[in-house]
Design an enzyme around this catalytic site. Structure first.
Site, short mmCIF file in Angstrom:
data_model
loop_
_atom_site.label_atom_id
_atom_site.label_comp_id
_atom_site.label_asym_id
_atom_site.label_seq_id
_atom_site.Cartn_x
_atom_site.Cartn_y
_atom_site.Cartn_z
N LYS A 84 0.83 -1.22 0.00
CA LYS A 84 0.00 0.00 0.00
C LYS A 84 0.86 1.27 0.00
O LYS A 84 0.46 2.29 -0.53
CB LYS A 84 -0.92 0.02 1.22
N GLU A 106 -9.72 5.75 3.25
CA GLU A 106 -10.52 4.68 3.82
C GLU A 106 -9.56 3.52 4.06
O GLU A 106 -8.49 3.45 3.43
CB GLU A 106 -11.60 4.24 2.83
N SER A 372 1.90 -9.58 -0.76
CA SER A 372 1.53 -8.16 -0.68
C SER A 372 1.80 -7.54 0.69
O SER A 372 1.98 -6.32 0.78
CB SER A 372 0.07 -7.98 -1.06
C1 LIG Z 1 -1.49 -6.87 2.70
C2 LIG Z 1 -2.66 -6.61 1.81
N1 LIG Z 1 -2.77 -7.28 0.66
C3 LIG Z 1 -3.82 -7.10 -0.18
C4 LIG Z 1 -4.83 -6.21 0.15
C5 LIG Z 1 -5.98 -6.08 -0.80
O1 LIG Z 1 -6.00 -4.88 -1.50
P1 LIG Z 1 -5.63 -4.79 -3.01
O2 LIG Z 1 -6.49 -5.76 -3.75
O3 LIG Z 1 -5.92 -3.38 -3.37
O4 LIG Z 1 -4.19 -5.13 -3.17
C6 LIG Z 1 -4.76 -5.48 1.34
C7 LIG Z 1 -5.80 -4.51 1.70
O5 LIG Z 1 -5.89 -3.99 2.77
C8 LIG Z 1 -3.65 -5.69 2.19
O6 LIG Z 1 -3.53 -5.04 3.36
#
Ligand SMILES: Cc1ncc(COP(=O)(O)O)c(C=O)c1O
Length: 387
Positions: A84, A106, A372
């Protein structure tokens, strides 16, 4: 392609009062984000503050166990612990260049809120974060982090009190407060130009990962996979692989408890076309167009919609969208922790879980997964499930 659309998906379906800041943002994308000066400043912060490039890691133990080569793109190693921050540093820098003083956000899992509060502190901006009351409970460590970073956290009590409701509340605040405030949207969804803006900032993931994989292996991966909530880590991970026809690209949605008829967070697999949060996309909705509650063990995937570029990749067939349920994600969370010493976010665990569930079909292949974020924030949820 129609401006602001990915095929039939996207657009700007917002109240008239939100058009001025969206048009201002479109202009800023062309006149500020596209300049060399902006690119250089962003690149320097990503390198010296966020810690980019993040490495790619071969999971030797789990690869042997599964009979394939599992590589991870380590977004969990970024400052603040998730992808993020790539987007919030970009948007905060843009906010400053636009002469605004406040970042509005948000958050679901809290990672976007923490990343926004961090960028605001770094660049001397005020920060207000809207978060569903259910998520305030289940991701409490992140609420405390945001407050420590100087942000105001507003608990949203409407609807299912999760991410969808936090977005609604933040949008209402933006309508009232647009002169000095930029809405730092956290995912590649919403009204144009947000899906484009966020993808622009997250594409750094695949720009690095593609080159790193080539450098280490002399070839491209067979499969690239990422979890899909609103879709920002996935679209960032996919972007530079989309033209590579040999690479199978897989987005992984959350199937919730996995029981037929239960709530889930898989609008591409189980939803229909509709309008939410300013975009036409795939949604979980009733026949009458009422948004249905979503469910996922991971707050960050718990969203009834998805970014429009994913809806287009789904429609064109370029990207395959699979599903992983709560139990499978939990199994991946525990397995990766114990075999590799890496505690993944529950969101990312869905992508790893999909690989584990499909290991037979993927035998002998090289699979690159976007990790992620890290799972410290999810310890409480996991401990509750294991009780
Ligand atoms: C670690 C992590 N991965 C994935 C996501 C999912 O979001 P996005 O689909 O925008 O990557 C989030 C959302 O809070 C997150 O904190």
């Amino acid at each position: 392609m129609k401006k602001g659309y990915f095929g039939d998906f996207g657009g700007q379906f917002v109240p008239e009062l939100l058009m001025p800041p969206l048009l201002e943002l479109e202009e800023a994308l062309e006149n500020i984000v596209a300049t060399e000066e902006f690119h250089d400043e962003l690149t320097a912060i990503l390198q010296d503050y966020v810690g980019r490039p993040s490495p790619i890691t071969l999971c030797k133990n789990l690869s042997t166990q599964l009979g394939l080569d599992l590589w991870l793109k380590r977004e969990d190693l970024n400052h603040t612990g998730a992808h993020k921050v790539n987007n919030t540093i970009g948007q905060a820098l843009l906010t400053k260049r636009m002469g605004k003083t406040t970042l509005l956000a948000e958050t679901g899992a809290g990672m976007h809120g923490v990343a926004t509060a961090t960028a605001a502190a770094l660049l001397g901006l005020k920060c207000v974060v809207y978060m569903g009351a259910v998520d305030v409970e289940r991701q409490n460590v992140n609420v405390r982090r945001m407050e420590l970073l100087g942000a105001e956290v507003v608990a949203v009590q409407s609807g299912t009190r999760t991410l969808k409701d936090a977005i609604n509340a933040a949008m209402r605040r933006w309508i009232a407060d647009q002169k000095d405030t930029h809405y730092c949207f956290g995912t590649a969804a919403g009204a144009h130009p947000f899906p484009l803006l966020v993808r622009n900032f997250q594409a750094v993931i695949s720009r690095e990962a593609r080159q790193q994989f080539l450098d280490k292996n002399g070839k491209l991966p067979d499969v690239v996979a990422a979890c899909v909530g609103g879709g920002s880590n996935a679209i960032g991970m996919f972007h530079h692989f989309v033209p590579d026809a040999s690479v199978r690209i897989v987005g992984v949605e959350a199937a919730g408890t996995g029981e037929p008829g239960c709530y889930n967070s898989a609008p591409l697999n189980l939803g229909t076309d509709g309008v939410l949060h300013g975009m036409v996309t795939k949604l979980l909705q009733t026949k009458d167009g009422q948004i249905m509650p979503s469910h996922s063990i991971s707050a960050g995937l718990d969203y009834p919609g998805v970014g429009p570029e994913h809806a287009q990749h789904h429609a064109s067939g370029r990207v395959h969208y699979g599903m992983c349920n709560d139990a499978q994600a939990l199994n991946a969370f525990l397995t990766l922790s114990r075999t590799e010493g890496i505690i993944p976010a529950l969101e990312s665990s869905h992508a790893v879980g999909w690989v584990m569930e499909n290991a037979e079909e993927l035998k002998g292949k090289s699979v690159l997964v976007c990790l992620s974020g890290r799972g410290d924030k999810d310890m409480g949820i996991v401990e509750d499930y294991l009780k």
